[in-house]
Design a protein around this motif. Structure first.
Motif, PDB file in Angstrom:
ATOM      1  N   MET A 560       0.832  -1.202   0.000  1.00 41.41           N
ATOM      2  CA  MET A 560       0.000   0.000   0.000  1.00 41.41           C
ATOM      3  C   MET A 560       0.870   1.258   0.000  1.00 41.41           C
ATOM      4  O   MET A 560       0.595   2.234  -0.714  1.00 41.41           O
ATOM      5  CB  MET A 560      -0.906   0.026   1.238  1.00 41.41           C
ATOM      6  CG  MET A 560      -1.923  -1.096   1.346  1.00 41.41           C
ATOM      7  SD  MET A 560      -3.132  -1.111   0.012  1.00 41.41           S
ATOM      8  CE  MET A 560      -2.467  -2.427  -0.997  1.00 41.41           C
ATOM      9  N   ALA A 561       1.926   1.237   0.790  1.00 39.47           N
ATOM     10  CA  ALA A 561       2.806   2.407   0.874  1.00 39.47           C
ATOM     11  C   ALA A 561       3.498   2.664  -0.462  1.00 39.47           C
ATOM     12  O   ALA A 561       3.629   3.809  -0.908  1.00 39.47           O
ATOM     13  CB  ALA A 561       3.844   2.204   1.975  1.00 39.47           C
ATOM     14  N   LEU A 562       3.940   1.588  -1.110  1.00 41.35           N
ATOM     15  CA  LEU A 562       4.598   1.742  -2.405  1.00 41.35           C
ATOM     16  C   LEU A 562       3.608   2.217  -3.468  1.00 41.35           C
ATOM     17  O   LEU A 562       3.944   3.050  -4.324  1.00 41.35           O
ATOM     18  CB  LEU A 562       5.233   0.426  -2.830  1.00 41.35           C
ATOM     19  CG  LEU A 562       6.391  -0.077  -1.950  1.00 41.35           C
ATOM     20  CD1 LEU A 562       6.837  -1.465  -2.405  1.00 41.35           C
ATOM     21  CD2 LEU A 562       7.554   0.892  -2.002  1.00 41.35           C
ATOM     22  N   ALA A 563       2.392   1.710  -3.438  1.00 40.28           N
ATOM     23  CA  ALA A 563       1.385   2.120  -4.410  1.00 40.28           C
ATOM     24  C   ALA A 563       1.061   3.602  -4.265  1.00 40.28           C
ATOM     25  O   ALA A 563       0.935   4.327  -5.257  1.00 40.28           O
ATOM     26  CB  ALA A 563       0.129   1.282  -4.252  1.00 40.28           C
ATOM     27  N   ALA A 564       0.926   4.076  -3.032  1.00 37.54           N
ATOM     28  CA  ALA A 564       0.617   5.496  -2.808  1.00 37.54           C
ATOM     29  C   ALA A 564       1.729   6.385  -3.351  1.00 37.54           C
ATOM     30  O   ALA A 564       1.474   7.515  -3.781  1.00 37.54           O
ATOM     31  CB  ALA A 564       0.407   5.742  -1.322  1.00 37.54           C
ATOM     32  N   GLY A 565       2.958   5.895  -3.349  1.00 36.46           N
ATOM     33  CA  GLY A 565       4.075   6.680  -3.858  1.00 36.46           C
ATOM     34  C   GLY A 565       4.058   6.887  -5.354  1.00 36.46           C
ATOM     35  O   GLY A 565       4.829   7.702  -5.881  1.00 36.46           O
ATOM     36  N   THR A 566       3.188   6.178  -6.074  1.00 32.92           N
ATOM     37  CA  THR A 566       3.081   6.366  -7.532  1.00 32.92           C
ATOM     38  C   THR A 566       1.993   7.357  -7.916  1.00 32.92           C
ATOM     39  O   THR A 566       1.787   7.621  -9.100  1.00 32.92           O
ATOM     40  CB  THR A 566       2.775   5.020  -8.221  1.00 32.92           C
ATOM     41  OG1 THR A 566       1.455   4.602  -7.856  1.00 32.92           O
ATOM     42  CG2 THR A 566       3.786   3.962  -7.853  1.00 32.92           C
ATOM     43  N   MET A 567       1.304   7.939  -6.922  1.00 30.43           N
ATOM     44  CA  MET A 567       0.122   8.773  -7.199  1.00 30.43           C
ATOM     45  C   MET A 567       0.487  10.253  -7.355  1.00 30.43           C
ATOM     46  O   MET A 567      -0.113  11.133  -6.737  1.00 30.43           O
ATOM     47  CB  MET A 567      -0.910   8.579  -6.089  1.00 30.43           C
ATOM     48  CG  MET A 567      -1.449   7.152  -6.020  1.00 30.43           C
ATOM     49  SD  MET A 567      -2.446   6.811  -4.545  1.00 30.43           S
ATOM     50  CE  MET A 567      -3.826   7.935  -4.805  1.00 30.43           C
ATOM     51  N   THR A 568       1.472  10.538  -8.197  1.00 29.86           N
ATOM     52  CA  THR A 568       1.879  11.916  -8.447  1.00 29.86           C
ATOM     53  C   THR A 568       0.692  12.720  -8.976  1.00 29.86           C
ATOM     54  O   THR A 568       0.034  12.321  -9.930  1.00 29.86           O
ATOM     55  CB  THR A 568       3.017  11.952  -9.481  1.00 29.86           C
ATOM     56  OG1 THR A 568       4.079  11.144  -9.008  1.00 29.86           O
ATOM     57  CG2 THR A 568       3.512  13.372  -9.698  1.00 29.86           C
ATOM     58  N   GLY A 569       0.434  13.851  -8.339  1.00 26.71           N
ATOM     59  CA  GLY A 569      -0.648  14.722  -8.785  1.00 26.71           C
ATOM     60  C   GLY A 569      -2.005  14.361  -8.217  1.00 26.71           C
ATOM     61  O   GLY A 569      -2.997  15.034  -8.497  1.00 26.71           O
ATOM     62  N   ASP A 570      -2.102  13.322  -7.401  1.00 26.58           N
ATOM     63  CA  ASP A 570      -3.382  12.894  -6.832  1.00 26.58           C
ATOM     64  C   ASP A 570      -3.389  13.236  -5.344  1.00 26.58           C
ATOM     65  O   ASP A 570      -2.631  12.663  -4.548  1.00 26.58           O
ATOM     66  CB  ASP A 570      -3.556  11.390  -7.038  1.00 26.58           C
ATOM     67  CG  ASP A 570      -4.991  10.939  -6.762  1.00 26.58           C
ATOM     68  OD1 ASP A 570      -5.616  11.510  -5.857  1.00 26.58           O
ATOM     69  OD2 ASP A 570      -5.453  10.019  -7.458  1.00 26.58           O
ATOM     70  N   ALA A 571      -4.251  14.163  -4.941  1.00 26.17           N
ATOM     71  CA  ALA A 571      -4.280  14.634  -3.551  1.00 26.17           C
ATOM     72  C   ALA A 571      -4.698  13.546  -2.580  1.00 26.17           C
ATOM     73  O   ALA A 571      -4.358  13.606  -1.386  1.00 26.17           O
ATOM     74  CB  ALA A 571      -5.213  15.835  -3.434  1.00 26.17           C
ATOM     75  N   LYS A 594       9.236   7.283   2.645  1.00 26.34           N
ATOM     76  CA  LYS A 594       9.986   7.321   1.393  1.00 26.34           C
ATOM     77  C   LYS A 594       9.078   7.699   0.235  1.00 26.34           C
ATOM     78  O   LYS A 594       9.443   8.510  -0.637  1.00 26.34           O
ATOM     79  CB  LYS A 594      10.633   5.954   1.134  1.00 26.34           C
ATOM     80  CG  LYS A 594      11.511   5.938  -0.109  1.00 26.34           C
ATOM     81  CD  LYS A 594      12.211   4.598  -0.242  1.00 26.34           C
ATOM     82  CE  LYS A 594      13.111   4.589  -1.478  1.00 26.34           C
ATOM     83  NZ  LYS A 594      13.807   3.303  -1.652  1.00 26.34           N
ATOM     84  N   SER A 595       7.873   7.131   0.214  1.00 25.91           N
ATOM     85  CA  SER A 595       6.919   7.480  -0.832  1.00 25.91           C
ATOM     86  C   SER A 595       6.528   8.943  -0.752  1.00 25.91           C
ATOM     87  O   SER A 595       6.380   9.630  -1.765  1.00 25.91           O
ATOM     88  CB  SER A 595       5.669   6.605  -0.739  1.00 25.91           C
ATOM     89  OG  SER A 595       5.971   5.264  -1.075  1.00 25.91           O
ATOM     90  N   ALA A 596       6.352   9.460   0.462  1.00 25.86           N
ATOM     91  CA  ALA A 596       6.023  10.873   0.629  1.00 25.86           C
ATOM     92  C   ALA A 596       7.153  11.746   0.085  1.00 25.86           C
ATOM     93  O   ALA A 596       6.918  12.789  -0.538  1.00 25.86           O
ATOM     94  CB  ALA A 596       5.772  11.187   2.103  1.00 25.86           C
ATOM     95  N   GLY A 597       8.380  11.322   0.315  1.00 26.53           N
ATOM     96  CA  GLY A 597       9.520  12.067  -0.209  1.00 26.53           C
ATOM     97  C   GLY A 597       9.546  12.044  -1.730  1.00 26.53           C
ATOM     98  O   GLY A 597       9.888  13.043  -2.374  1.00 26.53           O
ATOM     99  N   LEU A 598       9.152  10.920  -2.317  1.00 24.15           N
ATOM    100  CA  LEU A 598       9.111  10.849  -3.771  1.00 24.15           C
ATOM    101  C   LEU A 598       8.070  11.799  -4.341  1.00 24.15           C
ATOM    102  O   LEU A 598       8.271  12.432  -5.376  1.00 24.15           O
ATOM    103  CB  LEU A 598       8.804   9.412  -4.223  1.00 24.15           C
ATOM    104  CG  LEU A 598       9.916   8.379  -3.981  1.00 24.15           C
ATOM    105  CD1 LEU A 598       9.401   6.976  -4.269  1.00 24.15           C
ATOM    106  CD2 LEU A 598      11.117   8.686  -4.868  1.00 24.15           C
ATOM    107  N   LEU A 599       6.934  11.919  -3.647  1.00 23.69           N
ATOM    108  CA  LEU A 599       5.905  12.844  -4.113  1.00 23.69           C
ATOM    109  C   LEU A 599       6.314  14.292  -3.847  1.00 23.69           C
ATOM    110  O   LEU A 599       5.952  15.194  -4.596  1.00 23.69           O
ATOM    111  CB  LEU A 599       4.570  12.556  -3.428  1.00 23.69           C
ATOM    112  CG  LEU A 599       3.929  11.189  -3.780  1.00 23.69           C
ATOM    113  CD1 LEU A 599       2.630  11.011  -3.015  1.00 23.69           C
ATOM    114  CD2 LEU A 599       3.673  11.089  -5.264  1.00 23.69           C
ATOM    115  N   GLY A 600       7.033  14.548  -2.766  1.00 24.17           N
ATOM    116  CA  GLY A 600       7.591  15.863  -2.498  1.00 24.17           C
ATOM    117  C   GLY A 600       6.587  16.915  -2.082  1.00 24.17           C
ATOM    118  O   GLY A 600       6.882  18.100  -2.134  1.00 24.17           O
ATOM    119  N   ARG A 601       5.398  16.525  -1.638  1.00 23.17           N
ATOM    120  CA  ARG A 601       4.424  17.553  -1.292  1.00 23.17           C
ATOM    121  C   ARG A 601       3.553  17.160  -0.081  1.00 23.17           C
ATOM    122  O   ARG A 601       2.638  17.877   0.286  1.00 23.17           O
ATOM    123  CB  ARG A 601       3.501  17.837  -2.479  1.00 23.17           C
ATOM    124  CG  ARG A 601       2.785  16.590  -2.964  1.00 23.17           C
ATOM    125  CD  ARG A 601       1.716  16.918  -3.996  1.00 23.17           C
ATOM    126  NE  ARG A 601       1.079  15.710  -4.485  1.00 23.17           N
ATOM    127  CZ  ARG A 601       0.210  14.987  -3.788  1.00 23.17           C
ATOM    128  NH1 ARG A 601      -0.113  15.363  -2.565  1.00 23.17           N
ATOM    129  NH2 ARG A 601      -0.307  13.892  -4.293  1.00 23.17           N
TER     130      ARG A 601
END
Length: 608
Positions: A560-571, A594-601
């Motif tokens: 789930m954590a890894l999947a959320a990290g692919t949601m660029t642009g999805d609030a 780590k996923s939050a860092g990948l999204l950066g926001r």
């Protein structure tokens, strides 16, 4: 680029009938063959052009050569004297030099604009534009010479060449990112090694002999066509008008043959292109020898020009495929320039001159069919040699299908590559995959059985590369055979398998990714696969599995954590990541951070 090539060939199309008319007016039809010696000056100019190419950037060299050519036309206009033998000889040689230089430099500029794959699509369109330009140029001379006058057509051509020189820099955007020609020239410039070394290769030797016979036939037909033209049309303007109309009527024909040739080569191979020109020329020259008329000469000349600039040109490009990247440019330079434009024309002058000592001009027509029979015999031997050389080049890993007309769909080349892919030899398979990867999806489809067979190869690198090639031809993907790669021990192979399946899914890549995310195998649901979907795919996945996964194992929550990290642009990713960052399992919280860092926001990102 289409517009610029149109300008070049339109300018040359205006000049070509004028060139012939000036020579015929000065030296007559019977002696016309002597001007071929002057046109061999192209060979002398080639080394000079090469030196300039090493010293000047293409942005200076190409427009500079064009403007110099235009200035020379103004000079010829200034010294124009009707009936001058000096003008007839010099202008004939000038035209051949200028046409060779401008066309060569244009295609250097084109190489900087298109990579090898783009060139396959772009060049046929550029060649079509050139055919239209040559047709228009011939029509200008054919229909307007009486109004403009021969000497003023030189000004028309000069204006077109100046327009090309001015437009060229605008058609070469710096953002294209191609290398400067200096690097290209260093890689492709022929070395100083002599022809003797090249001709030791039996394959190059056979190509050279065949091209020499072709040039002799071409020049004989050209001589007969021009001689009969002079017999039928006495004045300079009449000859120019007739040949201008002839060019307008025939210049577009090579492109038509070229387009019709590709499907035929898929079925019958390079042999079709090799046999076309000698076969049709045999029929045309027999007709000319039997019926010595202007119109049979027109038919022979139109046939020669049409098939030489289409079938023969395509066949020769394919014949160079088995040569190494080091030898190929040297062989091309020697055969296409030195032999075809220099030695061949000098040999034709000698042949016609000797023939005229024992035969009259009418009887020389019988020499051409004899040469065509010899030519046909050589093509049979050359085809056998090509197949043997291609097999050796694949085994030796130095063949290259990078030419514009060199196609893997050729019926002669295909079986050799199929054998290399199915050979089981890792090096041969890797080299064959590299060649196939250069091709269009339609050409790749032919090798689908062999590519699927490589999915089970012992080498992980071969398995991955085969899957990546299949990804480029989604219509050829056998999903059941590719699914084997989903559980491969190597992550890169698994990812390549997912990409191939995603590309092949008729419902679109997202549908394939959704299916894969539901797999019970954790390897299939890995991070590399999740990244293939767009944010909506990951959101749909999380929404459907969230409640179950939150109460499930640590492994499920990690997914789930890894999947959320692919949601660029999805609030909505913030909601999932907030809950997962507070997870009691440290590894899940770390993955979510780590996923939050990948999204950066994410709100937590600033506190990390």
């Amino acid at each position: 680029m289409m517009g610029m090539y149109f300008l070049i060939l339109c300018a040359l199309g205006v000049l070509r009938p004028v060139r012939n008319a000036l020579a015929l007016d000065a030296i007559g039809g019977a002696n016309f063959y002597r001007v071929y010696i002057v046109s061999a000056a192209v060979v002398v100019v080639a080394p000079l052009l090469d030196r300039l190419a090493r010293r000047l950037s293409w942005r200076t060299l190409v427009p500079g050569a064009a403007l110099t050519s235009a200035a020379a036309l103004l000079f010829f206009r200034g010294i124009y004297t009707e009936g001058s033998a000096a003008l007839g000889y010099s202008f004939y040689g000038f035209y051949d030099v200028v046409s060779a230089v401008l066309v060569t430099l244009f295609f250097i500029a084109a190489q900087l604009s298109f990579d090898a794959r783009e060139a396959r699509t772009a060049y046929p369109m550029i060649i079509a534009a050139g055919s239209v330009g040559a047709t228009v140029g011939g029509a200008v001379t054919g229909f307007f010479i009486d109004n403009l006058g021969t000497q003023n057509l030189l000004l028309v051509s000069a204006a077109l060449i100046v327009a090309f020189a001015l437009v060229l820099p605008l058609g070469q955007p710096a953002s294209k990112g191609r290398a400067e020609p200096a690097g290209l020239r260093r890689a492709e410039r022929p070395s100083q090694t002599g022809a003797a070394e090249l001709l030791r290769d039996p394959h190059i030797r056979m190509i050279a002999v065949t091209v020499l016979i072709m040039v002799l036939v071409k020049q004989l037909v050209d001589y007969q066509f021009n001689a009969l033209t002079k017999e039928s049309f006495q004045t300079l303007e009449a000859v120019s008008a007739f040949q201008g109309k002839f060019n307008a009527a025939t210049q577009w024909l090579p492109f038509v043959v070229l387009m019709a040739l590709r499907p035929g080569m898929k079925r019958w191979g390079v042999a079709l292109a090799m046999f076309m020109l000698p076969a049709v020329m045999l029929g045309a020259t027999v007709a000319l020898a039997s019926m010595w008329t202007l119109w049979t000469a027109v038919g022979a000349k139109a046939t020669e020009m049409t098939f030489r600039n289409s079938a023969e040109r395509s066949a020769r490009e394919v014949l160079y495929v088995p040569l190494t990247d080091e030898v190929k440019p040297r062989a091309k330079a020697y055969i296409d320039a030195t032999l075809a434009d220099g030695i061949g024309k000098v040999a034709s002058v000698a042949l016609i001159g000797i023939a005229l000592t024992v035969l009259d001009m009418r009887q020389i027509a019988f020499v051409t069919p004899v040469l065509c029979v010899v030519w046909l015999g050589l093509t049979l031997a050359l085809r056998r040699e090509y197949l043997g050389a291609l097999g050796r080049s694949i085994r030796g890993r130095y063949a290259s299908f990078r030419g514009v007309f060199a196609s893997l769909s050729d019926a002669s080349s295909g079986p050799v590559l199929e054998g290399a892919l199915a050979s089981g030899d890792t090096l041969q398979a890797a080299f064959a995959l590299e060649i196939v990867n250069q091709s269009s999806p339609g050409e790749i489809g032919r090798f689908a059985p062999q590519l699927h067979g490589l999915v089970g190869h012992a080498s992980a690198d071969i398995r991955e590369r085969a899957l990546r090639v299949l990804e480029k031809a989604p219509d050829s993907v056998d999903t059941k055979r590719v699914e084997v790669g989903l559980t491969d021990a190597e992550p890169s192979v698994r990812e390549a398998a997912v990409r191939a399946l995603s590309a092949a899914d008729v419902q679109g890549p997202d549908a394939a990714v959704r299916d894969l995310l539901e797999s019970p195998d954790p390897q299939v649901r890995g991070r590399g696969e999740l990244q293939l979907g767009d944010p909506s795919v990951a959101r749909s996945y999380l929404e459907s599995r969230w409640e179950t996964a939150r109460r499930g194992s640590v492994e499920e929550r990690l997914e789930m954590a890894l999947a959320a990290g692919t949601m660029t642009g999805d609030a909505s990713a913030d909601e999932y990541l907030t809950a997962l960052i507070e997870d009691e399992a440290p590894e899940v919280a770390a993955a979510a951070l780590k996923s939050a860092g990948l999204l950066g926001r994410h709100p937590f990102y600033g506190q990390m």
